[in-house]
Design a protein around this motif. Structure first.
Motif, mmCIF file in Angstrom:
data_model
loop_
_atom_site.group_PDB
_atom_site.id
_atom_site.type_symbol
_atom_site.label_atom_id
_atom_site.label_comp_id
_atom_site.label_asym_id
_atom_site.label_seq_id
_atom_site.Cartn_x
_atom_site.Cartn_y
_atom_site.Cartn_z
ATOM 1 N N ILE A 96 74.008 2.922 24.054
ATOM 2 C CA ILE A 96 74.023 1.991 25.187
ATOM 3 C C ILE A 96 73.035 0.854 24.942
ATOM 4 C CG2 ILE A 96 73.397 1.717 27.620
ATOM 5 C CD1 ILE A 96 76.046 3.053 27.389
ATOM 6 N N LEU A 97 71.861 1.194 24.451
ATOM 7 C CA LEU A 97 70.844 0.170 24.201
ATOM 8 C C LEU A 97 71.282 -0.789 23.108
ATOM 9 C CD1 LEU A 97 67.615 2.370 24.442
ATOM 10 C CD2 LEU A 97 68.477 0.733 26.121
ATOM 11 N N ARG A 98 71.904 -0.268 22.064
ATOM 12 C CA ARG A 98 72.399 -1.150 20.986
ATOM 13 C C ARG A 98 73.524 -2.041 21.496
ATOM 14 N NH1 ARG A 98 71.521 3.453 17.611
ATOM 15 N NH2 ARG A 98 73.707 4.079 17.791
ATOM 16 N N LEU A 99 74.407 -1.481 22.329
ATOM 17 C CA LEU A 99 75.500 -2.275 22.880
ATOM 18 C C LEU A 99 74.959 -3.398 23.759
ATOM 19 C CD1 LEU A 99 78.491 -2.832 23.519
ATOM 20 C CD2 LEU A 99 78.328 -1.110 25.340
ATOM 21 N N SER A 100 73.976 -3.080 24.584
ATOM 22 C CA SER A 100 73.377 -4.089 25.454
ATOM 23 C C SER A 100 72.765 -5.220 24.637
ATOM 24 C CB SER A 100 72.313 -3.441 26.339
ATOM 25 O OG SER A 100 71.683 -4.397 27.156
ATOM 26 N N ALA A 101 72.081 -4.858 23.561
ATOM 27 C CA ALA A 101 71.468 -5.876 22.694
ATOM 28 C C ALA A 101 72.529 -6.683 21.951
ATOM 29 C CB ALA A 101 70.529 -5.199 21.698
ATOM 30 N N LYS A 102 73.579 -5.985 21.483
ATOM 31 C CA LYS A 102 74.645 -6.661 20.729
ATOM 32 C C LYS A 102 75.372 -7.681 21.595
ATOM 33 C CE LYS A 102 78.571 -5.666 17.690
ATOM 34 N NZ LYS A 102 79.428 -4.591 17.109
ATOM 35 N N LEU A 115 59.777 0.862 24.558
ATOM 36 C CA LEU A 115 60.018 1.106 25.978
ATOM 37 C C LEU A 115 60.471 2.542 26.227
ATOM 38 C CD1 LEU A 115 61.801 -2.255 26.876
ATOM 39 C CD2 LEU A 115 59.561 -1.501 27.715
ATOM 40 N N CYS A 116 61.319 3.056 25.354
ATOM 41 C CA CYS A 116 61.774 4.448 25.493
ATOM 42 C C CYS A 116 60.600 5.416 25.390
ATOM 43 C CB CYS A 116 62.815 4.780 24.431
ATOM 44 S SG CYS A 116 64.440 4.052 24.731
ATOM 45 N N GLU A 117 59.658 5.110 24.509
ATOM 46 C CA GLU A 117 58.484 5.966 24.361
ATOM 47 C C GLU A 117 57.608 5.895 25.613
ATOM 48 O OE1 GLU A 117 54.655 6.645 21.362
ATOM 49 O OE2 GLU A 117 56.199 5.155 20.877
ATOM 50 N N ARG A 118 57.396 4.698 26.122
ATOM 51 C CA ARG A 118 56.521 4.545 27.285
ATOM 52 C C ARG A 118 57.137 5.158 28.544
ATOM 53 N NH1 ARG A 118 53.759 -1.353 27.530
ATOM 54 N NH2 ARG A 118 52.751 -0.291 29.296
ATOM 55 N N LEU A 119 58.467 5.086 28.661
ATOM 56 C CA LEU A 119 59.143 5.623 29.842
ATOM 57 C C LEU A 119 59.689 7.033 29.614
ATOM 58 C CD1 LEU A 119 61.022 2.425 31.057
ATOM 59 C CD2 LEU A 119 58.946 3.432 32.011
ATOM 60 N N GLY A 139 68.596 1.823 32.628
ATOM 61 C CA GLY A 139 68.877 0.501 33.181
ATOM 62 C C GLY A 139 67.690 -0.430 33.049
ATOM 63 N N ILE A 140 66.495 0.096 33.280
ATOM 64 C CA ILE A 140 65.285 -0.707 33.150
ATOM 65 C C ILE A 140 65.124 -1.217 31.721
ATOM 66 C CG2 ILE A 140 62.759 -0.533 33.113
ATOM 67 C CD1 ILE A 140 63.012 1.342 35.566
ATOM 68 N N ILE A 141 65.325 -0.337 30.764
ATOM 69 C CA ILE A 141 65.144 -0.735 29.365
ATOM 70 C C ILE A 141 66.193 -1.765 28.951
ATOM 71 C CG2 ILE A 141 65.117 0.099 26.975
ATOM 72 C CD1 ILE A 141 64.034 2.777 28.138
ATOM 73 N N CYS A 142 67.425 -1.604 29.421
ATOM 74 C CA CYS A 142 68.455 -2.617 29.138
ATOM 75 C C CYS A 142 68.044 -3.979 29.693
ATOM 76 C CB CYS A 142 69.795 -2.198 29.748
ATOM 77 S SG CYS A 142 70.648 -0.868 28.873
ATOM 78 N N ALA A 143 67.374 -3.987 30.839
ATOM 79 C CA ALA A 143 66.961 -5.239 31.467
ATOM 80 C C ALA A 143 65.735 -5.849 30.797
ATOM 81 C CB ALA A 143 66.676 -5.006 32.948
ATOM 82 N N LEU A 144 64.895 -4.993 30.165
ATOM 83 C CA LEU A 144 63.626 -5.474 29.631
ATOM 84 C C LEU A 144 63.606 -5.685 28.122
ATOM 85 C CD1 LEU A 144 62.702 -4.622 32.503
ATOM 86 C CD2 LEU A 144 60.657 -3.637 31.449
ATOM 87 N N GLN A 145 64.513 -5.036 27.390
ATOM 88 C CA GLN A 145 64.350 -4.975 25.943
ATOM 89 C C GLN A 145 64.470 -6.333 25.235
ATOM 90 O OE1 GLN A 145 67.314 -2.540 24.016
ATOM 91 N NE2 GLN A 145 69.034 -3.538 25.037
ATOM 92 N N HIS A 146 65.163 -7.310 25.833
ATOM 93 C CA HIS A 146 65.276 -8.620 25.192
ATOM 94 C C HIS A 146 64.178 -9.594 25.621
ATOM 95 C CE1 HIS A 146 67.399 -8.927 29.003
ATOM 96 N NE2 HIS A 146 67.454 -10.232 28.903
ATOM 97 N N LYS A 147 63.208 -9.120 26.418
ATOM 98 C CA LYS A 147 62.038 -9.888 26.853
ATOM 99 C C LYS A 147 62.434 -11.255 27.429
ATOM 100 C CE LYS A 147 58.062 -9.109 25.116
ATOM 101 N NZ LYS A 147 56.814 -9.023 24.307
ATOM 102 N N PRO A 148 63.200 -11.259 28.502
ATOM 103 C CA PRO A 148 63.630 -12.526 29.104
ATOM 104 C C PRO A 148 62.473 -13.219 29.832
ATOM 105 C CG PRO A 148 64.277 -10.712 30.507
ATOM 106 C CD PRO A 148 63.688 -10.095 29.269
#
Length: 292
Positions: A96-102, A115-119, A139-148
């Motif tokens: 899911i995380l790779r798809l969100s980034a892709k 983020l996965c480690e911290r959460l 959901g949080i990581i999908c929203a945060l991982q690209h550092k908008p």
């Protein structure tokens, strides 16, 4: 540049009101709280801002761009977390995380891993194996991982345990310190009071107050506590009365002189007058005296 700016933003579902005449102005770099109970119009405002639903009338700009014609450019720089997250069944967290980034054309693997480690999210589990809290983490990581540059988060901590809530806000504070704007919808007033710099209160689809969190507390309403009270508390103009033994407290908003006159008619040993906390301020705005 404003991170979010709306002018008379309105959304009706047929004849049913969603939001009406919403005017918001969120500065870049702010940590902004959007306060209101369920049904007040928080999610409708957010979904309209993000183009998920079309407004009935009004205008909205995000990061200086018009949401009507520049939505794709806007969404590249926004991290959005809906109040309820739904993912494809059968996929693992890592997928899911790779798809969100892709979908964004980015490699966010390093940030996602941190983020996965911290959460404390297990990336090998499938979506259907996740608890509600762990789905929220995903959901949080999908929203945060690209550092908008702008985070729009709708009730982000529901389902998170207290330790994870603390870590989540630590991450947001770090991002905010780096210059990102956080727009946080919540009905958990302690969170807004603790973390937000500015807040707006929405009621029945309309903004009824917007100011710094500190200034919102200066409504003229005071929390009055009487100790050693003899007899019953019978005063006009008081609200949110709490009693325990011979101690009584209440909210009063008609001025110090009026309060002094009314207290003179009571028999008690001691009293204190304090500013209300944010939850009591919220009750003031949603009470009978609030402007509709």
């Amino acid at each position: 540049m404003k991170a979010i700016e709306t002018v008379s933003l309105t959304k009706y579902y047929g004849k049913k009101r969603g939001i009406e005449g919403v005017d918001l102005s969120v500065d870049s770099g702010d940590f902004f709280g959007f306060i209101g109970p369920n049904g007040a119009g928080k999610s409708t405002t957010i979904r309209t801002l993000l183009g998920l639903i079309k407004p009935t009338s009004g205008e909205a700009r995000i990061l200086g761009k018009d949401t009507r014609g520049e939505l794709c450019e806007i969404l590249k720089n926004v991290g959005y977390l809906p109040s309820e997250t739904v993912f494809y069944r059968g996929m693992k967290v890592a997928e899911i995380l790779r798809l969100s980034a892709k979908l964004r054309g980015l490699d966010t693997s390093k940030e996602a891993a941190e983020l996965c480690e911290r959460l404390q999210l297990d990336t090998d589990k499938k979506v259907e194996e996740l608890s509600f809290g762990n789905r929220k983490k995903l959901g949080i990581i999908c929203a945060l991982q690209h550092k908008p540059s702008l985070y729009i988060l709708d009730e982000p901590t529901s389902g998170l345990d207290p330790l994870m809530q603390r870590e989540f806000y630590a991450i947001l504070k770090e991002r905010n310190a780096e210059g990102a704007t956080v727009f946080l919808s919540s009905h958990v007033l302690s969170e807004v009071s603790r973390y937000c710099k500015t807040a707006a209160v929405i009621r029945d689809g309309r903004i009824i107050a917007c100011d710094s969190v500190g200034a919102l507390g200066h409504t003229g309403v005071k929390r009055v506590t009487l100790r050693g009270l003899k007899g019953t508390l019978e005063l006009s103009g008081i609200r949110d009365v709490k009693t325990e033994g011979d101690t009584a407290s209440f909210l009063y908003g008609e001025g110090s002189r009026s309060l002094a006159e009314k207290l003179s008619s009571l028999d008690f040993e001691d009293f204190t007058v304090t500013d209300p906390d944010l939850e009591e301020v919220f009750l003031h705005y949603y009470g009978k005296e609030a402007t509709k």
